[in-house]
Design a protein around this motif. Structure first.
Motif, PDB file in Angstrom:
ATOM      1  N   ARG A 299      45.379  -0.523   1.309  1.00 32.01           N
ATOM      2  CA  ARG A 299      44.656   0.306   0.344  1.00 32.01           C
ATOM      3  C   ARG A 299      43.326   0.727   0.940  1.00 32.01           C
ATOM      4  NH1 ARG A 299      41.133  -0.991  -4.061  1.00 32.01           N
ATOM      5  NH2 ARG A 299      41.182   0.586  -5.700  1.00 32.01           N
ATOM      6  N   GLN A 300      43.026   2.008   0.821  1.00 29.95           N
ATOM      7  CA  GLN A 300      41.821   2.567   1.417  1.00 29.95           C
ATOM      8  C   GLN A 300      41.055   3.341   0.358  1.00 29.95           C
ATOM      9  OE1 GLN A 300      42.752   4.624   5.017  1.00 29.95           O
ATOM     10  NE2 GLN A 300      40.649   5.288   5.410  1.00 29.95           N
ATOM     11  N   LEU A 301      39.817   2.938   0.093  1.00 29.41           N
ATOM     12  CA  LEU A 301      39.001   3.597  -0.916  1.00 29.41           C
ATOM     13  C   LEU A 301      38.468   4.924  -0.395  1.00 29.41           C
ATOM     14  CD1 LEU A 301      36.973   0.518  -2.239  1.00 29.41           C
ATOM     15  CD2 LEU A 301      39.060   1.522  -3.197  1.00 29.41           C
ATOM     16  N   ALA A 302      38.106   5.794  -1.326  1.00 35.08           N
ATOM     17  CA  ALA A 302      37.553   7.101  -0.952  1.00 35.08           C
ATOM     18  C   ALA A 302      36.297   6.909  -0.108  1.00 35.08           C
ATOM     19  CB  ALA A 302      37.237   7.908  -2.208  1.00 35.08           C
ATOM     20  N   GLY A 303      36.243   7.612   0.997  1.00 34.12           N
ATOM     21  CA  GLY A 303      35.085   7.537   1.871  1.00 34.12           C
ATOM     22  C   GLY A 303      35.182   6.495   2.957  1.00 34.12           C
ATOM     23  N   GLU A 304      36.129   5.567   2.828  1.00 30.88           N
ATOM     24  CA  GLU A 304      36.309   4.554   3.871  1.00 30.88           C
ATOM     25  C   GLU A 304      36.971   5.166   5.095  1.00 30.88           C
ATOM     26  OE1 GLU A 304      37.099   0.461   1.279  1.00 30.88           O
ATOM     27  OE2 GLU A 304      38.529   1.111   2.795  1.00 30.88           O
TER      28      GLU A 304
ATOM     29  N   CYS B 126      39.354   4.031   8.401  1.00 29.09           N
ATOM     30  CA  CYS B 126      40.208   2.963   8.919  1.00 29.09           C
ATOM     31  C   CYS B 126      40.221   3.012  10.442  1.00 29.09           C
ATOM     32  CB  CYS B 126      41.633   3.109   8.378  1.00 29.09           C
ATOM     33  SG  CYS B 126      42.807   1.936   9.104  1.00 29.09           S
TER      34      CYS B 126
ATOM     35  N   HIS C  75      38.097  -1.844   8.471  1.00 25.63           N
ATOM     36  CA  HIS C  75      37.741  -0.677   7.656  1.00 25.63           C
ATOM     37  C   HIS C  75      36.228  -0.522   7.675  1.00 25.63           C
ATOM     38  CE1 HIS C  75      41.526  -0.128   4.911  1.00 25.63           C
ATOM     39  NE2 HIS C  75      41.816  -0.143   6.192  1.00 25.63           N
TER      40      HIS C  75
END
Length: 268
Positions: A203-208, A210, A252
Motif C-alpha cells: 500500500r502506497q499513500l498519495a505523495g509517497e 517507492c 518508501h
C-alpha cells in the motif's frame, strides 16, 4: 534456466513503458547529475523501434534467474551482451580481502556487459540477480552484426556507456564532498525514479515514493562508500523524522520534499 527465443516485436511491447530516461520523477532542480543518471539508466529497448527490437532479440537466449543466482563471474570470457527483461541485476567487484563493491544495478530494458565485448577479454566484474530476474543474452557476433546494420543504435549504446562513466566518476567526487545523509538521500531519490514504472506490491499513500528494489543496509553502504553501522544509524534518524519507512524489505520515502530540500541545500 536458459532457452532460445524467437521474440516478436509485440511480445516485448511491455519493455518500453515510454521510458527513455528516468521515469516519472524530475529532480533536475535538486540533483545536478539527474540528466547523466537518466541517460545512464536509459531503457535501451524502448529507444528501439519495434522492428529493431525484434531484429535484436530474435537470436537471444532467455535466462531466468532466482535471487542470488550468478549470471557471470570475474574471469569469465566476455562473449555476450545482456538486456534485463525483468527484475534487477547487480554488478559488483570483490576486493582481495573479500569486500564487495556494488558498481551498478541494472533494471528492466537496460543493457550491460558491453565493456569487454569487442576484445573478448575476461570480465572484471560479477553479475548476480538481485531478485527473481529475466535477462536476454545476445552473442557478440550477433550483436556486432546488428550494430553494423543499425549504426544509429551504436551511438545510443555509446551514449549510455558514456553517461555511466560520468555518473560513476561524479559518485567518487560525492564521496569527498557529501556527508552520509546526503549520499543516502540522493541514492533513494534516484532509485525511486528509476523504479517508478514497477508497481509497488504494498500500500502506497498519495505523495509517497517507492524505492522498489530490495537493498540491505550493507548494500546501501557498498553503494555510497560508508559503513553498514553508519547507514543503519542514518536511516534510523530518517525514520524517526518520518521521512522514510521500510515496507516489506524495501524503502518508501514518506516525505520526498524533505529529501529534496536536503539535496537542494547541499547543492547551494
Amino acid at each position: 534456466m536458459v532457452r532460445n527465443l524467437g521474440i516478436s516485436a509485440n511480445s516485448i511491447a511491455g519493455f518500453g513503458s515510454g521510458r527513455e530516461g528516468i521515469r516519472g520523477i524530475d529532480d533536475r532542480g535538486v540533483d545536478d547529475l539527474a540528466d547523466s543518471w537518466s541517460a545512464a539508466h536509459a531503457n535501451f529497448l524502448s529507444s528501439l523501434s519495434p522492428i529493431e527490437t525484434g531484429n535484436l532479440l530474435k537470436f537471444s537466449r532467455q535466462i531466468d534467474l532466482k535471487p542470488r543466482d550468478q549470471l557471470f563471474r570475474a574471469g569469465d570470457r566476455s562473449n555476450d551482451v545482456y538486456i534485463v527483461g525483468g527484475g534487477c541485476i547487480r554488478l559488483y567487484q570483490v576486493s582481495l580481502t573479500g569486500r564487495e563493491t556494488i558498481l551498478w544495478l541494472s533494471f528492466p530494458g537496460e543493457i550491460f556487459g558491453i565493456a569487454g565485448l569487442w576484445s573478448g577479454s575476461e570480465r572484471e566484474i560479477h553479475a548476480v540477480a538481485n531478485e527473481a530476474s529475466r535477462v536476454y543474452s545476445i552473442r557478440r557476433s550477433d550483436f556486432a552484426e546488428f550494430l553494423g546494420t543499425h549504426p544509429e543504435v551504436s551511438m545510443r549504446a555509446i551514449g549510455i556507456l558514456s553517461a555511466r562513466v560520468r555518473t560513476l566518476g561524479h559518485a567518487l567526487v560525492g564521496l569527498a564532498t557529501d556527508n552520509v545523509e546526503m549520499r543516502i538521500a540522493r541514492l533513494l531519490v534516484r532509485f525511486a525514479a528509476v523504479t517508478a514504472d514497477t508497481p509497488c506490491s504494498e500500500r502506497q499513500l498519495a505523495g509517497e515514493l517507492c524505492v522498489n528494489v530490495r537493498l540491505t543496509h550493507q548494500d546501501i553502504a557498498n553503494l555510497i562508500g560508508a559503513s553498514r553501522q553508519t547507514v543503519t544509524s542514518t536511516l534510523t534518524i530518517l525514520r524517526k523524522r518520518g521521512t522514510v519507512q521500510t515496507v516489506n524489505q524495501h524503502i518508501h520515502i514518506i516525505q520526498p520534499a524533505h529529501l529534496r530540500r536536503m539535496l537542494a541545500l547541499g547543492a547551494a
